[in-house]
Design a protein around this motif. Structure first.
Motif, PDB file in Angstrom:
ATOM      1  N   VAL A  81       0.834  -1.204   0.000  1.00  0.00           N
ATOM      2  CA  VAL A  81       0.000   0.000   0.000  1.00  0.00           C
ATOM      3  C   VAL A  81       0.871   1.257   0.000  1.00  0.00           C
ATOM      4  O   VAL A  81       0.617   2.214  -0.738  1.00  0.00           O
ATOM      5  CB  VAL A  81      -0.950  -0.002   1.214  1.00  0.00           C
ATOM      6  N   LEU A  82       1.925   1.265   0.814  1.00  0.00           N
ATOM      7  CA  LEU A  82       2.807   2.429   0.888  1.00  0.00           C
ATOM      8  C   LEU A  82       3.510   2.688  -0.448  1.00  0.00           C
ATOM      9  O   LEU A  82       3.877   3.834  -0.748  1.00  0.00           O
ATOM     10  CB  LEU A  82       3.852   2.224   1.981  1.00  0.00           C
ATOM     11  N   ALA A  83       3.700   1.639  -1.237  1.00  0.00           N
ATOM     12  CA  ALA A  83       4.402   1.786  -2.515  1.00  0.00           C
ATOM     13  C   ALA A  83       3.491   2.269  -3.642  1.00  0.00           C
ATOM     14  O   ALA A  83       3.975   2.557  -4.741  1.00  0.00           O
ATOM     15  CB  ALA A  83       5.039   0.454  -2.919  1.00  0.00           C
ATOM     16  N   ILE A  84       2.188   2.394  -3.387  1.00  0.00           N
ATOM     17  CA  ILE A  84       1.251   2.782  -4.448  1.00  0.00           C
ATOM     18  C   ILE A  84       1.610   4.136  -5.074  1.00  0.00           C
ATOM     19  O   ILE A  84       1.600   4.269  -6.309  1.00  0.00           O
ATOM     20  CB  ILE A  84      -0.194   2.778  -3.915  1.00  0.00           C
ATOM     21  N   PRO A  85       1.937   5.186  -4.295  1.00  0.00           N
ATOM     22  CA  PRO A  85       2.295   6.459  -4.945  1.00  0.00           C
ATOM     23  C   PRO A  85       3.483   6.333  -5.899  1.00  0.00           C
ATOM     24  O   PRO A  85       3.478   6.939  -6.982  1.00  0.00           O
ATOM     25  CB  PRO A  85       2.619   7.374  -3.756  1.00  0.00           C
ATOM     26  N   LEU A  86       4.489   5.556  -5.521  1.00  0.00           N
ATOM     27  CA  LEU A  86       5.642   5.361  -6.399  1.00  0.00           C
ATOM     28  C   LEU A  86       5.243   4.599  -7.659  1.00  0.00           C
ATOM     29  O   LEU A  86       5.708   4.924  -8.768  1.00  0.00           O
ATOM     30  CB  LEU A  86       6.757   4.617  -5.649  1.00  0.00           C
ATOM     31  N   TYR A  87       4.401   3.602  -7.489  1.00  0.00           N
ATOM     32  CA  TYR A  87       3.935   2.837  -8.649  1.00  0.00           C
ATOM     33  C   TYR A  87       3.130   3.733  -9.598  1.00  0.00           C
ATOM     34  O   TYR A  87       3.305   3.666 -10.826  1.00  0.00           O
ATOM     35  CB  TYR A  87       3.083   1.665  -8.176  1.00  0.00           C
ATOM     36  N   GLN A  88       2.274   4.589  -9.032  1.00  0.00           N
ATOM     37  CA  GLN A  88       1.487   5.495  -9.862  1.00  0.00           C
ATOM     38  C   GLN A  88       2.389   6.487 -10.600  1.00  0.00           C
ATOM     39  O   GLN A  88       2.142   6.818 -11.772  1.00  0.00           O
ATOM     40  CB  GLN A  88       0.478   6.258  -8.994  1.00  0.00           C
ATOM     41  N   LEU A  89       3.432   6.973  -9.927  1.00  0.00           N
ATOM     42  CA  LEU A  89       4.395   7.854 -10.588  1.00  0.00           C
ATOM     43  C   LEU A  89       5.077   7.130 -11.751  1.00  0.00           C
ATOM     44  O   LEU A  89       5.332   7.725 -12.803  1.00  0.00           O
ATOM     45  CB  LEU A  89       5.440   8.348  -9.587  1.00  0.00           C
ATOM     46  N   GLY A  90       5.369   5.850 -11.533  1.00  0.00           N
ATOM     47  CA  GLY A  90       5.975   5.058 -12.601  1.00  0.00           C
ATOM     48  C   GLY A  90       5.067   4.927 -13.807  1.00  0.00           C
ATOM     49  O   GLY A  90       5.510   5.022 -14.963  1.00  0.00           O
ATOM     50  N   LEU A  91       3.772   4.694 -13.556  1.00  0.00           N
ATOM     51  CA  LEU A  91       2.818   4.607 -14.662  1.00  0.00           C
ATOM     52  C   LEU A  91       2.723   5.935 -15.406  1.00  0.00           C
ATOM     53  O   LEU A  91       2.647   5.966 -16.643  1.00  0.00           O
ATOM     54  CB  LEU A  91       1.437   4.213 -14.126  1.00  0.00           C
ATOM     55  N   LEU A  92       2.741   7.042 -14.640  1.00  0.00           N
ATOM     56  CA  LEU A  92       2.688   8.358 -15.270  1.00  0.00           C
ATOM     57  C   LEU A  92       3.937   8.610 -16.111  1.00  0.00           C
ATOM     58  O   LEU A  92       3.854   9.097 -17.251  1.00  0.00           O
ATOM     59  CB  LEU A  92       2.541   9.431 -14.202  1.00  0.00           C
ATOM     60  N   ALA A  93       5.105   8.281 -15.539  1.00  0.00           N
ATOM     61  CA  ALA A  93       6.363   8.477 -16.267  1.00  0.00           C
ATOM     62  C   ALA A  93       6.399   7.643 -17.534  1.00  0.00           C
ATOM     63  O   ALA A  93       6.930   8.075 -18.567  1.00  0.00           O
ATOM     64  CB  ALA A  93       7.544   8.123 -15.364  1.00  0.00           C
ATOM     65  N   GLU A  94       5.805   6.466 -17.475  1.00  0.00           N
ATOM     66  CA  GLU A  94       5.780   5.586 -18.637  1.00  0.00           C
ATOM     67  C   GLU A  94       4.990   6.209 -19.788  1.00  0.00           C
ATOM     68  O   GLU A  94       5.271   5.951 -20.957  1.00  0.00           O
ATOM     69  CB  GLU A  94       5.160   4.245 -18.234  1.00  0.00           C
ATOM     70  N   ARG A  95       4.036   7.063 -19.440  1.00  0.00           N
ATOM     71  CA  ARG A  95       3.192   7.669 -20.467  1.00  0.00           C
ATOM     72  C   ARG A  95       3.772   8.976 -21.014  1.00  0.00           C
ATOM     73  O   ARG A  95       3.557   9.294 -22.187  1.00  0.00           O
ATOM     74  CB  ARG A  95       1.796   7.947 -19.910  1.00  0.00           C
ATOM     75  N   VAL A  96       4.492   9.726 -20.180  1.00  0.00           N
ATOM     76  CA  VAL A  96       4.856  11.096 -20.578  1.00  0.00           C
ATOM     77  C   VAL A  96       6.342  11.298 -20.859  1.00  0.00           C
ATOM     78  O   VAL A  96       6.713  12.259 -21.554  1.00  0.00           O
ATOM     79  CB  VAL A  96       4.401  12.104 -19.497  1.00  0.00           C
ATOM     80  N   LEU A  97       7.215  10.446 -20.348  1.00  0.00           N
ATOM     81  CA  LEU A  97       8.648  10.676 -20.535  1.00  0.00           C
ATOM     82  C   LEU A  97       9.115  10.228 -21.915  1.00  0.00           C
ATOM     83  O   LEU A  97       8.540   9.302 -22.501  1.00  0.00           O
ATOM     84  CB  LEU A  97       9.445   9.924 -19.466  1.00  0.00           C
ATOM     85  N   PRO A  98      10.163  10.846 -22.432  1.00  0.00           N
ATOM     86  CA  PRO A  98      10.741  10.395 -23.712  1.00  0.00           C
ATOM     87  C   PRO A  98      11.271   8.967 -23.600  1.00  0.00           C
ATOM     88  O   PRO A  98      11.570   8.477 -22.506  1.00  0.00           O
ATOM     89  CB  PRO A  98      11.884  11.395 -23.954  1.00  0.00           C
ATOM     90  N   TYR A  99      11.423   8.345 -24.740  1.00  0.00           N
ATOM     91  CA  TYR A  99      11.840   6.939 -24.770  1.00  0.00           C
ATOM     92  C   TYR A  99      13.179   6.728 -24.065  1.00  0.00           C
ATOM     93  O   TYR A  99      13.343   5.761 -23.306  1.00  0.00           O
ATOM     94  CB  TYR A  99      11.933   6.459 -26.223  1.00  0.00           C
ATOM     95  N   ASP A 100      14.154   7.608 -24.310  1.00  0.00           N
ATOM     96  CA  ASP A 100      15.474   7.433 -23.699  1.00  0.00           C
ATOM     97  C   ASP A 100      15.389   7.480 -22.176  1.00  0.00           C
ATOM     98  O   ASP A 100      16.080   6.717 -21.491  1.00  0.00           O
ATOM     99  CB  ASP A 100      16.443   8.507 -24.204  1.00  0.00           C
ATOM    100  N   TRP A 101      14.568   8.362 -21.651  1.00  0.00           N
ATOM    101  CA  TRP A 101      14.406   8.460 -20.205  1.00  0.00           C
ATOM    102  C   TRP A 101      13.749   7.194 -19.658  1.00  0.00           C
ATOM    103  O   TRP A 101      14.156   6.666 -18.619  1.00  0.00           O
ATOM    104  CB  TRP A 101      13.561   9.681 -19.851  1.00  0.00           C
ATOM    105  N   ARG A 102      12.700   6.732 -20.356  1.00  0.00           N
ATOM    106  CA  ARG A 102      12.018   5.519 -19.906  1.00  0.00           C
ATOM    107  C   ARG A 102      12.965   4.327 -19.908  1.00  0.00           C
ATOM    108  O   ARG A 102      12.956   3.509 -18.975  1.00  0.00           O
ATOM    109  CB  ARG A 102      10.810   5.228 -20.805  1.00  0.00           C
TER     110      ARG A 102
END
Length: 285
Positions: free
Chosen positions: A90-111
């Motif tokens: 449960v505590l890791a949910i915010p980090l996981y959600q940030l990861g999902l967001l980064a997966e959608r918005v960051l450039p390919y090299d960053w991902r």
């Protein structure tokens, strides 16, 4: 007089608290960055994967069922559930959600840099996914929090600021804390909960407000739940009960200066046992 130094004790106290707050922020950020240097950025064992799978399940489906991997058992509904408690997931949910967001918005090299190379074996995925890279930050964050609790407790025990910082640096760099800052496991958070419960019991024993006792008990309940000594739902019931009574129940609720130091080992006493029975009585055990 313009430019004169204030002699008001309240003003000096506010200035001291602001200075302590800045030092705590600096110490927490420094500890996190230090632990981040050693962070794997991925998982290295099946225990971490099982905990992570629960985080995925909570976000995706709102339940705790996970794939049939190691460290699971069949539940009454025929699905597989992990042996591990769900608190860290449960505590890791915010980090996981940030990861999902980064997966959608960051450039390919960053991902690609965050995800790292794909690795694992069989059903276990250790890396190669952006959310895993973000969730791996849990360990250095939890370890940095443990360092902060240790520093505050050192001050409460009468240690000078200089020596408290030195002892904290040694704890972070020369003990088991450093190794556990690299794994997505519960050890750092458990240690912070244990030390934090003693810290707030100590504050209360030294004449602190009643809220210190309640926060200490909430942390002790959290640790007891993680160790399997009480049902997993007890800590949340206790926190809900305290908040319903208008009382403090979290670390962030405590402002102000720290007290001086005296004996430590009589702090726990029988208070936790009484509180466990109280929470159980509230639910008609």
């Amino acid at each position: 007089m313009s430019g004169s130094v204030s002699t008001d004790p309240g003003a000096r106290g506010d200035h001291s608290r602001r200075g302590d707050g800045r030092l705590m922020l600096w110490l927490g950020c420094s500890a996190f960055l230090f632990f981040l240097v050693f962070n794997h950025g991925h998982f290295t064992g099946s225990d971490e994967v099982a905990i992570y799978e629960m985080t995925q399940s909570i976000v995706a489906r709102g339940d705790l069922a996970i794939p049939p991997i190691q460290h699971t058992a069949v539940g009454p509904d025929g699905r597989r559930y992990s042996f591990f408690s769900a608190g860290q997931s449960v505590l890791a949910i915010p980090l996981y959600q940030l990861g999902l967001l980064a997966e959608r918005v960051l450039p390919y090299d960053w991902r690609s840099a965050i995800a790292g190379p794909a690795n694992g074996y069989g059903p276990f995925v250790f890396g190669g996914e952006v959310p895993i890279g973000f969730v791996s930050l849990y360990a250095p964050l939890a370890s940095a929090f443990l360092v902060l609790v240790f520093y505050r407790f050192s001050l409460a025990l009468g240690t000078s600021r200089r020596n408290a910082l030195l002892a904290t640096a040694l704890l972070a760099s020369c003990t088991y804390v450093l190794m556990m800052s690299t794994y997505f496991l519960r050890h750092a958070a458990e240690s912070a909960a244990l030390l934090g419960s003693f810290y707030f019991f100590f504050r209360y024993k030294q004449g602190g407000p009643l809220r210190d006792l309640w926060i200490g008990c909430a942390l002790a309940f959290e640790l007891s739940s993680r160790l399997g000594l009480c049902p997993q739902e007890d800590p949340s019931r206790l926190r809900a009960h305290l908040k319903a009574m208008g009382m403090k129940a979290d670390l962030a609720d405590i402002p102000g200066e720290l007290p001086g130091a005296e004996a430590l080992y009589d702090l726990m006493g029988h208070k936790l046992t009484i509180l466990i029975k109280l929470v159980q009585a509230m639910d008609g055990y």
